[in-house]
Design an enzyme around this catalytic site. Structure first.
Site, PDB file in Angstrom:
ATOM      1  N   TYR A   7       0.868  -1.171   0.000  1.00 13.66           N
ATOM      2  CA  TYR A   7       0.000   0.000   0.000  1.00 13.66           C
ATOM      3  C   TYR A   7       0.903   1.220   0.000  1.00 13.66           C
ATOM      4  O   TYR A   7       1.773   1.363   0.867  1.00 13.66           O
ATOM      5  CB  TYR A   7      -0.915  -0.035   1.226  1.00 13.66           C
ATOM      6  CG  TYR A   7      -1.819   1.159   1.375  1.00 13.66           C
ATOM      7  CD1 TYR A   7      -2.636   1.585   0.335  1.00 13.66           C
ATOM      8  CD2 TYR A   7      -1.877   1.859   2.566  1.00 13.66           C
ATOM      9  CE1 TYR A   7      -3.471   2.679   0.471  1.00 13.66           C
ATOM     10  CE2 TYR A   7      -2.715   2.949   2.723  1.00 13.66           C
ATOM     11  CZ  TYR A   7      -3.498   3.356   1.668  1.00 13.66           C
ATOM     12  OH  TYR A   7      -4.335   4.437   1.811  1.00 13.66           O
ATOM     13  N   LYS A   9       0.708   4.280   0.848  1.00 15.08           N
ATOM     14  CA  LYS A   9       0.769   5.170   2.009  1.00 15.08           C
ATOM     15  C   LYS A   9       1.290   4.485   3.271  1.00 15.08           C
ATOM     16  O   LYS A   9       1.388   5.117   4.319  1.00 15.08           O
ATOM     17  CB  LYS A   9      -0.606   5.776   2.272  1.00 15.08           C
ATOM     18  CG  LYS A   9      -1.057   6.681   1.144  1.00 15.08           C
ATOM     19  CD  LYS A   9      -2.402   7.294   1.435  1.00 15.08           C
ATOM     20  CE  LYS A   9      -2.835   8.170   0.265  1.00 15.08           C
ATOM     21  NZ  LYS A   9      -4.141   8.777   0.496  1.00 15.08           N
ATOM     22  N   CYS A  10       1.630   3.214   3.172  1.00 19.28           N
ATOM     23  CA  CYS A  10       2.103   2.444   4.324  1.00 19.28           C
ATOM     24  C   CYS A  10       3.615   2.611   4.458  1.00 19.28           C
ATOM     25  O   CYS A  10       4.375   2.249   3.563  1.00 19.28           O
ATOM     26  CB  CYS A  10       1.741   0.976   4.119  1.00 19.28           C
ATOM     27  SG  CYS A  10       2.514  -0.170   5.274  1.00 19.28           S
ATOM     28  N   SER A  11       4.065   3.143   5.588  1.00 15.05           N
ATOM     29  CA  SER A  11       5.501   3.374   5.781  1.00 15.05           C
ATOM     30  C   SER A  11       6.274   2.054   5.845  1.00 15.05           C
ATOM     31  O   SER A  11       7.410   1.986   5.375  1.00 15.05           O
ATOM     32  CB  SER A  11       5.752   4.203   7.041  1.00 15.05           C
ATOM     33  OG  SER A  11       5.290   3.529   8.194  1.00 15.05           O
TER      34      SER A  11
END
Length: 117
Positions: A7, A9-11
């Site tokens: 994903y 936006k997942c760090s």
């Protein structure tokens, strides 16, 4: 070649993808929300978790909480759980990696180093 379901936006996903790039490990990225892993891919990773279906779920995610999965999962049969995961990428723990005979769920650098060199 490895397929990494991630994903944007997942760090943790970004860290994992950077780790792969820094080591020159070829991979393709698939958007996990739009293109969740297939039941067959989930089954192959499940065997690497000792059969613990819970390890495939993003237990800290909004969908997990909204669907009440904490209470439903213990009584859900494996086939139903895999079907649910394959239809809702938000429920899948990420990053989710499969290919080249390797399977990984989540990003723990030491585990990735052991599996991928």
């Amino acid at each position: 070649m490895l397929t990494v379901y991630a994903y944007q936006k997942c760090s943790t996903c970004r860290d994992a993808l950077k780790w792969l790039r820094d080591r020159g490990i070829p991979h393709e990225v698939k958007a996990i929300r739009e293109t969740p892993p297939t039941v067959a891919e989930l089954e192959s990773v499940l065997s690497g978790t000792g059969g613990d279906i819970r390890k495939l779920f993003n237990t800290s995610g909004v969908d997990y909480r909204e669907l009440g999965m904490k209470d439903k999962l213990p009584t859900m049969d494996q086939a139903a759980a895999l079907e649910l995961l394959s239809s809702n990428g938000n429920l899948v723990k990420r990053p989710f990696v499969t290919g080249d005979g390797k399977t990984l769920v989540g990003f723990k650098e030491s585990d990735w180093a052991a599996a991928l060199g």
